[in-house]
Write a protein that holds these residues in place. Structure first.
Motif, mmCIF file in Angstrom:
data_model
loop_
_atom_site.group_PDB
_atom_site.id
_atom_site.type_symbol
_atom_site.label_atom_id
_atom_site.label_comp_id
_atom_site.label_asym_id
_atom_site.label_seq_id
_atom_site.Cartn_x
_atom_site.Cartn_y
_atom_site.Cartn_z
ATOM 1 N N SER A 37 1.207 4.014 -2.956
ATOM 2 C CA SER A 37 0.850 5.405 -2.666
ATOM 3 C C SER A 37 2.005 6.365 -2.972
ATOM 4 C CB SER A 37 0.371 5.569 -1.228
ATOM 5 O OG SER A 37 1.437 5.354 -0.339
ATOM 6 N N LEU A 38 3.236 5.881 -2.926
ATOM 7 C CA LEU A 38 4.366 6.716 -3.337
ATOM 8 C C LEU A 38 4.364 6.950 -4.842
ATOM 9 C CD1 LEU A 38 7.320 5.295 -1.204
ATOM 10 C CD2 LEU A 38 6.294 7.562 -1.027
ATOM 11 N N THR B 277 -1.728 7.595 1.842
ATOM 12 C CA THR B 277 -0.937 6.662 2.640
ATOM 13 C C THR B 277 -1.750 6.252 3.866
ATOM 14 O OG1 THR B 277 0.081 8.413 3.945
ATOM 15 C CG2 THR B 277 1.215 7.757 1.917
ATOM 16 N N LEU B 278 -1.268 5.236 4.579
ATOM 17 C CA LEU B 278 -1.969 4.798 5.788
ATOM 18 C C LEU B 278 -1.997 5.906 6.840
ATOM 19 C CD1 LEU B 278 -0.593 1.158 6.034
ATOM 20 C CD2 LEU B 278 -2.836 1.899 5.221
ATOM 21 N N SER B 279 -0.921 6.681 6.920
ATOM 22 C CA SER B 279 -0.918 7.784 7.888
ATOM 23 C C SER B 279 -1.887 8.889 7.478
ATOM 24 C CB SER B 279 0.496 8.335 8.070
ATOM 25 O OG SER B 279 0.996 8.838 6.854
ATOM 26 N N TRP C 122 0.840 -1.202 0.000
ATOM 27 C CA TRP C 122 0.000 0.000 0.000
ATOM 28 C C TRP C 122 0.879 1.257 0.000
ATOM 29 C CZ3 TRP C 122 -5.416 0.601 0.327
ATOM 30 C CH2 TRP C 122 -5.845 1.917 0.513
ATOM 31 N N GLU C 123 1.879 1.278 0.876
ATOM 32 C CA GLU C 123 2.752 2.451 0.964
ATOM 33 C C GLU C 123 3.539 2.659 -0.330
ATOM 34 O OE1 GLU C 123 2.949 4.796 3.470
ATOM 35 O OE2 GLU C 123 1.230 3.744 4.305
#
Length: 128
Positions: A81-82, A89-91, A77-78
């Protein structure tokens, strides 16, 4: 002599209180909060590893596959998202939930309790 269980009970609040205070008052995504959470995590891991120094770690086997799957999904996922700026992102997804200082404090306590639980879990009984 002080038992390991009692030492753990004394260490947890000594680590948790300053960490939660720093996270609540530093604000979200701040250097102070990052250092408090990262430092507390390293300290809790070091205490757990020191308590089990010299023990042979049992093989993880198939029990670790669900954890590996979760880790692989989070990393994927990260990475995606990059590459894709439209994907959060998860954050980014957690930011609205952790915007209030009380929610950040509760999440930090939960994170520390999960770490303490993982470290304090008894190992498998030895087979004879």
């Amino acid at each position: 002599m002080v038992s390991a269980r009692r030492t753990g009970r004394l260490t947890a609040p000594a680590v948790a209180v300053p960490c939660v205070a720093a996270v609540v008052w530093s604000g979200e995504l701040s250097t102070g909060a990052l250092l408090a959470v990262g430092g507390s995590g390293v300290l809790v891991a070091a205490v757990g590893l020191a308590g089990r120094a010299g023990e042979t770690a049992p093989p993880v086997g198939r029990r670790g596959l669900p954890w590996l799957a979760w880790l692989a999904a989070a990393v994927a996922w990260e990475l995606v998202s990059l590459i894709d700026d439209d994907l959060p992102t998860l954050s980014d997804l957690a930011d609205p939930l952790l915007a209030h200082p009380t929610a950040r404090g509760v999440a930090t306590v939960g994170w520390l309790l999960a770490g303490c639980w993982l470290i304090a879990r008894p190992g498998r009984p030895e087979r004879k």
